[in-house]
Design a protein around this motif. Structure first.
Motif, PDB file in Angstrom:
ATOM      1  N   ARG A 211       0.657  -1.241  -0.102  1.00 35.21           N
ATOM      2  CA  ARG A 211       0.089   0.143   0.058  1.00 35.21           C
ATOM      3  C   ARG A 211       1.112   1.400  -0.071  1.00 35.21           C
ATOM      4  N   THR A 212       1.965   0.964  -0.601  1.00 35.66           N
ATOM      5  CA  THR A 212       2.833   2.281  -0.800  1.00 35.66           C
ATOM      6  C   THR A 212       3.236   2.406  -2.379  1.00 35.66           C
ATOM      7  N   HIS A 213       3.479   3.543  -2.839  1.00 35.81           N
ATOM      8  CA  HIS A 213       3.906   3.934  -4.215  1.00 35.81           C
ATOM      9  C   HIS A 213       4.945   4.854  -4.149  1.00 35.81           C
ATOM     10  N   LYS A 214       5.995   4.308  -4.868  1.00 38.18           N
ATOM     11  CA  LYS A 214       7.418   5.316  -4.679  1.00 38.18           C
ATOM     12  C   LYS A 214       7.113   6.412  -5.685  1.00 38.18           C
ATOM     13  N   MET A 215       7.760   7.500  -5.384  1.00 37.85           N
ATOM     14  CA  MET A 215       7.597   8.549  -6.385  1.00 37.85           C
ATOM     15  C   MET A 215       8.772   8.383  -7.329  1.00 37.85           C
ATOM     16  N   ALA A 216       9.771   7.655  -7.047  1.00 36.11           N
ATOM     17  CA  ALA A 216      10.531   7.402  -8.139  1.00 36.11           C
ATOM     18  C   ALA A 216       9.947   6.571  -9.320  1.00 36.11           C
ATOM     19  N   ASP A 217       9.417   5.562  -9.164  1.00 37.25           N
ATOM     20  CA  ASP A 217       8.619   4.698  -9.917  1.00 37.25           C
ATOM     21  C   ASP A 217       7.523   5.916 -10.642  1.00 37.25           C
ATOM     22  N   ALA A 218       6.771   6.521  -9.873  1.00 38.75           N
ATOM     23  CA  ALA A 218       5.949   7.515 -10.640  1.00 38.75           C
ATOM     24  C   ALA A 218       6.627   8.537 -11.719  1.00 38.75           C
ATOM     25  N   LEU A 219       7.903   8.795 -11.227  1.00 40.41           N
ATOM     26  CA  LEU A 219       8.624   9.780 -12.099  1.00 40.41           C
ATOM     27  C   LEU A 219       8.953   9.229 -13.479  1.00 40.41           C
ATOM     28  N   MET A 220       9.453   7.685 -13.423  1.00 42.69           N
ATOM     29  CA  MET A 220       9.771   6.875 -14.373  1.00 42.69           C
ATOM     30  C   MET A 220       8.716   6.192 -15.465  1.00 42.69           C
ATOM     31  N   CYS A 221       7.502   6.314 -14.864  1.00 43.38           N
ATOM     32  CA  CYS A 221       6.321   5.702 -15.311  1.00 43.38           C
ATOM     33  C   CYS A 221       6.304   4.362 -15.402  1.00 43.38           C
ATOM     34  N   MET A 222       7.147   3.710 -14.298  1.00 38.88           N
ATOM     35  CA  MET A 222       7.211   2.330 -14.095  1.00 38.88           C
ATOM     36  C   MET A 222       6.698   1.743 -12.925  1.00 38.88           C
ATOM     37  N   ILE A 233      -2.830   5.146 -20.642  1.00 42.19           N
ATOM     38  CA  ILE A 233      -3.147   6.308 -19.565  1.00 42.19           C
ATOM     39  C   ILE A 233      -2.365   6.116 -18.485  1.00 42.19           C
ATOM     40  N   TYR A 234      -2.107   5.017 -18.082  1.00 41.47           N
ATOM     41  CA  TYR A 234      -1.437   4.724 -16.674  1.00 41.47           C
ATOM     42  C   TYR A 234       0.176   4.923 -17.086  1.00 41.47           C
ATOM     43  N   ARG A 235       0.594   5.214 -18.169  1.00 46.30           N
ATOM     44  CA  ARG A 235       1.885   5.401 -18.343  1.00 46.30           C
ATOM     45  C   ARG A 235       2.211   6.907 -18.295  1.00 46.30           C
ATOM     46  N   LEU A 236       1.401   7.608 -18.091  1.00 47.71           N
ATOM     47  CA  LEU A 236       1.539   9.195 -18.091  1.00 47.71           C
ATOM     48  C   LEU A 236       2.409   9.467 -16.762  1.00 47.71           C
ATOM     49  N   PRO A 237       3.288  10.359 -16.774  1.00 47.45           N
ATOM     50  CA  PRO A 237       3.841  10.834 -15.511  1.00 47.45           C
ATOM     51  C   PRO A 237       3.027  11.210 -14.528  1.00 47.45           C
ATOM     52  N   PHE A 238       2.853  10.720 -13.103  1.00 48.88           N
ATOM     53  CA  PHE A 238       2.029  11.008 -12.232  1.00 48.88           C
ATOM     54  C   PHE A 238       1.986  12.472 -11.845  1.00 48.88           C
ATOM     55  N   ALA A 239       2.990  13.326 -12.005  1.00 48.86           N
ATOM     56  CA  ALA A 239       3.235  14.498 -11.606  1.00 48.86           C
ATOM     57  C   ALA A 239       2.303  15.365 -12.421  1.00 48.86           C
ATOM     58  N   GLN A 240       2.283  15.231 -13.813  1.00 49.54           N
ATOM     59  CA  GLN A 240       1.813  15.885 -14.718  1.00 49.54           C
ATOM     60  C   GLN A 240       0.314  15.703 -14.769  1.00 49.54           C
ATOM     61  N   PHE A 316       9.072   7.741 -23.739  1.00 46.44           N
ATOM     62  CA  PHE A 316       9.379   8.465 -22.271  1.00 46.44           C
ATOM     63  C   PHE A 316       9.501  10.061 -22.910  1.00 46.44           C
ATOM     64  N   THR A 317       8.448  10.728 -22.130  1.00 48.02           N
ATOM     65  CA  THR A 317       8.137  11.968 -22.245  1.00 48.02           C
ATOM     66  C   THR A 317       9.325  12.445 -21.706  1.00 48.02           C
ATOM     67  N   THR A 318      10.221  13.684 -22.267  1.00 47.80           N
ATOM     68  CA  THR A 318      11.331  13.894 -21.840  1.00 47.80           C
ATOM     69  C   THR A 318      11.394  14.785 -20.735  1.00 47.80           C
ATOM     70  N   ILE A 319      12.285  14.906 -19.906  1.00 42.64           N
ATOM     71  CA  ILE A 319      12.365  15.815 -18.565  1.00 42.64           C
ATOM     72  C   ILE A 319      12.262  17.178 -19.128  1.00 42.64           C
ATOM     73  N   GLU A 320      12.610  17.645 -20.096  1.00 41.74           N
ATOM     74  CA  GLU A 320      12.745  18.993 -20.564  1.00 41.74           C
ATOM     75  C   GLU A 320      11.544  19.315 -20.797  1.00 41.74           C
ATOM     76  N   GLU A 321      10.687  18.430 -21.680  1.00 43.67           N
ATOM     77  CA  GLU A 321       9.234  18.646 -22.025  1.00 43.67           C
ATOM     78  C   GLU A 321       8.582  18.912 -20.745  1.00 43.67           C
ATOM     79  N   ARG A 322       8.643  17.875 -19.818  1.00 44.62           N
ATOM     80  CA  ARG A 322       7.812  17.840 -18.379  1.00 44.62           C
ATOM     81  C   ARG A 322       8.192  19.057 -17.729  1.00 44.62           C
TER      82      ARG A 322
END
Length: 397
Positions: A211-222, A233-240, A316-322
């Motif tokens: 019942r935990t979700h790592k922000m590092a995983d969310a960043l990498m969409c993995m 839709i579940y491969r989009l960056p969480f933060a975005q 992978f949507t680039t960090i620069e785009e994000r």
């Protein structure tokens, strides 16, 4: 329901979902004063959202959802905000959680939706929680602010760090049932008063690892849930996904303000006998506001569409785009409050009275702008600094 196969649901069209939201706009306007006074979204409004299937837009099909394109979610959010920003704000936050739930290990979804797929999840992602590792999971404690719509939810996402004194940067979202946290009534604010965004307190509860979700995983969409929830839709960056859930309602709020002003200005004559409809300043602010609303919607759909297309292609949507998208999202409330201020001014002295919607909408937009994800100055400075060769200091992208 065991979630082991897709639920046999007929998924509505995007137009149908927006039409359902549009039908609720006059209802939300009628309830707006009572919502603000109560400092919470009425139970009947949440029931209306549930009956219209609005919370299911981003929810996995295998859990009774529609798995629709994220643009549908944001169109519904903007439409609801034309009625009242407070329930729209809560919808944006809570509705996005049904998307994030798909990123957790599947047992977490079993816990939340195994008996009832309409169960809602609130949140506050402030990284104020402290999680200490124990066998099978963590002992978790903390206090958080700003949990919008929490009184309507049976579970919650809370931000926290694993063993923060160790020096390791292990930020996560922790999922807790209602019995494990306390809601503290603190929400007495300038605007968005109807969101009921109270404090949350947790005192030394156990949370299993799944019942935990790592922000590092969310960043990498993995994320772990991607193994079973395979829709793009579940491969989009969480933060975005999240940042747009807390900036987009201001576009609908601004549209509501301009609609109210047009209706008001059509009949208004000042004490000097001048007609507001003939006032050059009023005419210009109408044109510039409508143009800005159109621009912000186009940019929203372009950005979300680009990330969705990347996910479809397995790219992978680039960090620069994000970083650019993050700034453009945060800039929306900034643009909206500046235009709302001009509309408010064009309304003259009568605009200050609560009998008109101007004051409430203006306060709601300004409060929405105060969210940490909408601080366009600091977000813009980071992005600009990276363009100029400095290191990126913002990883919520």
């Amino acid at each position: 329901m065991d979630g082991s196969s897709d639920v046999n649901l007929q998924v509505p069209t995007a137009a149908e979902m927006v039409a359902r939201a549009r039908a609720l706009v006059p209802v939300l306007r009628e309830r707006a004063a009572a919502t603000e006074k109560a400092r919470r979204v009425p139970d009947e409004t949440i029931a209306d959202f549930q009956a219209a299937g609005l919370f299911r837009i981003l929810q996995p099909k295998r859990w009774g959802g529609y798995e629709m394109h994220p643009s549908v979610f944001y169109d519904v959010l903007m439409t609801l905000a034309e009625g009242d920003m407070s329930p729209a704000w809560c919808y944006g936050v809570i509705g996005a959680h049904n998307w994030q739930m798909a990123l957790f290990e599947d047992q977490a979804a079993q816990d939340v939706w195994g008996q009832d797929t309409s169960v809602l999840i609130s949140s506050t992602y402030m990284m104020t929680g402290k999680a200490m590792p124990v066998e099978g999971g963590y002992r978790f404690s903390g206090r958080w602010r700003f949990s919008s719509g929490c009184e309507h939810c049976d579970w919650i996402f809370l931000g926290g760090m694993v063993d923060p004194d160790s020096g390791n940067l292990d930020a996560r979202t922790f999922l807790l049932p209602r019995k494990d946290y306390q809601i503290v009534d603190t929400w007495d604010t300038h605007g968005l008063r109807g969101t009921g965004s109270h404090d949350i307190v947790v005192e030394d509860v156990f949370i299993p690892e799944y019942r935990t979700h790592k922000m590092a995983d969310a960043l990498m969409c993995m994320s772990p849930g991607n193994a079973i929830n395979t829709s793009p839709i579940y491969r989009l960056p969480f933060a975005q996904v999240f940042i747009r859930s807390v900036s987009t309602s201001t576009i609908g709020g601004l549209q509501a303000m301009i609609d109210a002003f047009i209706k008001y200005a059509a009949k208004r004559v000042t004490v000097t006998g001048a007609k507001t409809a003939e006032d050059a300043t009023a005419q210009l602010v109408i044109a510039e506001t409508l143009s800005a609303i159109d621009e912000m919607k186009v940019l929203l759909h372009r950005n979300i569409g680009k990330m969705y297309d990347d996910a479809v292609k397995g790219e992978f949507t680039t960090i620069e785009e994000r970083m650019m998208y993050r700034f453009q999202s945060a800039d929306v409330p900034e643009r909206c409050i500046n235009l709302a201020q001009r509309i408010f001014k064009a309304g003259g002295g009568a605009a200050v009275f609560n009998g008109l919607a101007f004051s409430r909408i203006f306060r709601d937009i300004s409060t929405g702008k105060a969210h940490a994800a909408n601080q366009s100055d600091s977000i813009g400075r980071n992005w600009g600094g990276v363009v100029l060769g400095l290191d990126n200091k913002d990883f919520f992208i």
